[in-house]
Design a protein around this motif. Structure first.
Motif, mmCIF file in Angstrom:
data_model
loop_
_atom_site.group_PDB
_atom_site.id
_atom_site.type_symbol
_atom_site.label_atom_id
_atom_site.label_comp_id
_atom_site.label_asym_id
_atom_site.label_seq_id
_atom_site.Cartn_x
_atom_site.Cartn_y
_atom_site.Cartn_z
ATOM 1 N N UNK A 186 19.374 -13.219 39.965
ATOM 2 C CA UNK A 186 19.875 -11.897 39.572
ATOM 3 C C UNK A 186 20.938 -12.018 38.485
ATOM 4 N N UNK A 187 21.850 -12.973 38.667
ATOM 5 C CA UNK A 187 22.902 -13.183 37.664
ATOM 6 C C UNK A 187 22.305 -13.631 36.334
ATOM 7 N N UNK A 188 21.362 -14.573 36.380
ATOM 8 C CA UNK A 188 20.707 -15.043 35.157
ATOM 9 C C UNK A 188 19.946 -13.912 34.473
ATOM 10 N N UNK A 189 19.287 -13.087 35.256
ATOM 11 C CA UNK A 189 18.538 -11.960 34.700
ATOM 12 C C UNK A 189 19.475 -10.957 34.045
ATOM 13 N N UNK A 190 20.615 -10.719 34.678
ATOM 14 C CA UNK A 190 21.575 -9.748 34.141
ATOM 15 C C UNK A 190 22.127 -10.222 32.797
ATOM 16 N N UNK A 191 22.491 -11.488 32.723
ATOM 17 C CA UNK A 191 23.051 -12.032 31.478
ATOM 18 C C UNK A 191 22.016 -11.995 30.358
ATOM 19 N N UNK A 192 20.803 -12.436 30.653
ATOM 20 C CA UNK A 192 19.764 -12.448 29.619
ATOM 21 C C UNK A 192 19.330 -11.022 29.250
ATOM 22 N N UNK A 193 19.399 -10.110 30.208
ATOM 23 C CA UNK A 193 19.088 -8.711 29.899
ATOM 24 C C UNK A 193 20.070 -8.161 28.869
ATOM 25 N N UNK A 194 21.361 -8.417 29.087
ATOM 26 C CA UNK A 194 22.368 -7.926 28.151
ATOM 27 C C UNK A 194 22.184 -8.537 26.767
ATOM 28 N N UNK A 195 21.678 -9.778 26.732
ATOM 29 C CA UNK A 195 21.531 -10.472 25.455
ATOM 30 C C UNK A 195 20.276 -10.054 24.696
ATOM 31 N N UNK A 196 19.193 -9.719 25.413
ATOM 32 C CA UNK A 196 17.905 -9.548 24.749
ATOM 33 C C UNK A 196 17.243 -8.181 24.934
ATOM 34 N N UNK A 197 17.732 -7.348 25.825
ATOM 35 C CA UNK A 197 17.063 -6.081 26.105
ATOM 36 C C UNK A 197 17.998 -4.903 25.952
ATOM 37 N N UNK A 198 17.397 -3.756 25.803
ATOM 38 C CA UNK A 198 18.144 -2.506 25.805
ATOM 39 C C UNK A 198 18.004 -1.869 27.188
ATOM 40 N N UNK A 199 19.112 -1.516 27.781
ATOM 41 C CA UNK A 199 19.100 -0.971 29.134
ATOM 42 C C UNK A 199 18.361 0.361 29.186
ATOM 43 N N UNK A 200 17.499 0.499 30.169
ATOM 44 C CA UNK A 200 16.761 1.750 30.384
ATOM 45 C C UNK A 200 16.588 1.951 31.879
ATOM 46 N N UNK A 201 16.835 3.165 32.342
ATOM 47 C CA UNK A 201 16.705 3.477 33.762
ATOM 48 C C UNK A 201 15.588 4.500 33.972
ATOM 49 N N UNK A 202 15.028 4.544 35.173
ATOM 50 C CA UNK A 202 13.961 5.522 35.448
ATOM 51 C C UNK A 202 14.469 6.946 35.260
ATOM 52 N N UNK A 203 13.557 7.840 34.894
ATOM 53 C CA UNK A 203 13.932 9.239 34.702
ATOM 54 C C UNK A 203 13.435 10.122 35.839
ATOM 55 N N UNK A 204 13.086 9.493 36.973
ATOM 56 C CA UNK A 204 12.616 10.261 38.121
ATOM 57 C C UNK A 204 13.026 9.567 39.407
ATOM 58 N N UNK A 205 13.025 10.320 40.508
ATOM 59 C CA UNK A 205 13.368 9.746 41.804
ATOM 60 C C UNK A 205 12.320 8.719 42.247
ATOM 61 N N UNK A 206 11.064 8.952 41.877
ATOM 62 C CA UNK A 206 10.021 8.002 42.245
ATOM 63 C C UNK A 206 10.243 6.659 41.559
ATOM 64 N N UNK A 207 10.738 6.690 40.317
ATOM 65 C CA UNK A 207 11.037 5.457 39.607
ATOM 66 C C UNK A 207 12.154 4.678 40.274
ATOM 67 N N UNK A 208 13.209 5.395 40.683
ATOM 68 C CA UNK A 208 14.304 4.747 41.406
ATOM 69 C C UNK A 208 13.818 4.188 42.734
ATOM 70 N N UNK A 209 12.980 4.960 43.411
ATOM 71 C CA UNK A 209 12.434 4.493 44.683
ATOM 72 C C UNK A 209 11.607 3.232 44.521
ATOM 73 N N UNK A 210 10.860 3.151 43.393
ATOM 74 C CA UNK A 210 10.034 1.972 43.139
ATOM 75 C C UNK A 210 10.896 0.726 42.941
#
Length: 287
Positions: A186-210
């Motif tokens: 999880x820590x490795x994923x978080x660091x590499x996410x900040x370095x290489x990806x743009x943060x995006x979150x689900x736009x629906x409750x079903x997405x959060x549930x998934x």
């Protein structure tokens, strides 16, 4: 824990993985590394509660840093490749390539000390593979811009098969170590996410549930079940029985309305069950 009960526990992980594609597609547009970070964090919390309940903190001290590195890279690498493949290629086709890992487990397991690959194991794996191919083969195209996605799915298959078989070689290591695998991944994923990806979150409750469901089940809780199955159970039977995952995954997508039923489904189910049955029979004869 008996070999039979460990095998059953390992198959529970397979049942959870039947929901992996469904939840991954439903979590869109969350990028792969970010999805890794959230899922593994939830999986790590599950392990912390389990360790606290059983007062098993002392078990973690005896695990070598090399084992922790192996588990972290295995879990992180497989899911990064798998999640990325579903974002780049059609999920059904990418899933087809990814689900080569059960066949690879059965074949790789023959290299382990004390294990022997027998004719019915091979025949069962081949029949189950044919059944898995029929589930998703219609309309498959392995050309165009999705080619990278298919390549990543193939890499995921080899990564998870290798991780699973090597886990058998370190069968003395406590399953509690999976908690550390998840938290470090999880820590490795978080660091590499900040370095290489743009943060995006689900736009629906079903997405959060998934996303939450991924962490509780196929991309979190299932790791502990699979670890016990690989270390104490029948590795060849588990590898072949894992072919139930593409069939169950397809059924889950049908029930969710994400794909339509196919006439080949019953034939596929028959081949998958026949393949698993042959491997089970062989294991009973030689176990």
């Amino acid at each position: 824990m008996t070999r039979k009960s460990a095998t059953f526990i390992g198959f529970l992980a397979v049942l959870l993985w039947a929901l992996l594609a469904l939840f991954t597609v439903a979590s869109n547009p969350v990028p792969a590394l970010q999805l890794n970070a959230v899922s593994f964090a939830i999986g790590g919390v599950i392990g912390l509660f389990w360790i606290a309940k059983n007062n098993a903190w002392h078990e973690l001290r005896g695990v070598s840093p090399l084992v922790y590195a192996f588990g972290t890279v295995g879990i992180f690498g497989y899911h990064f490749l798998y999640f990325s493949s579903l974002r780049l290629a059609p999920p059904a086709e990418a899933g087809l390539i990814n689900y080569l890992w059960p066949l690879l487990i059965v074949l790789f397991s023959g290299l382990l000390p004390g294990e022997r690959l027998r004719p019915l194991h091979i025949l069962g794996a081949v029949l189950a593979l044919v059944g898995a191919l029929l589930v998703v083969a219609r309309g498959t195209s392995f050309t165009g811009e999705a080619a990278l996605g298919y390549l990543l799915a193939l890499g995921a298959a080899f990564t998870w098969a290798s991780y699973s078989v090597i886990s058998r070689r370190i069968g003395h290591v406590t399953t509690a170590s999976v908690t550390v695998f998840c938290l470090l991944a999880a820590a490795l994923s978080f660091v590499t996410h900040l370095a290489f990806e743009q943060t995006a979150w689900p736009d629906s409750m079903s997405g959060w549930g998934a996303i939450i469901a991924l962490g509780l089940g196929p991309a979190g809780g299932a790791f502990y079940l699979w670890d016990m199955g690989m270390k104490k159970g029948d590795i060849q039977l588990l590898g072949t029985a894992s072919y139930a995952a593409p069939l169950l995954s397809t059924l889950a997508l049908i029930l969710a309305g994400m794909t339509e039923p196919r006439l080949t489904l019953l034939l596929s189910a028959g081949l998958i069950m026949l393949g698993a049955g042959l491997a089970a029979y062989q294991s009973r004869q030689t176990g």
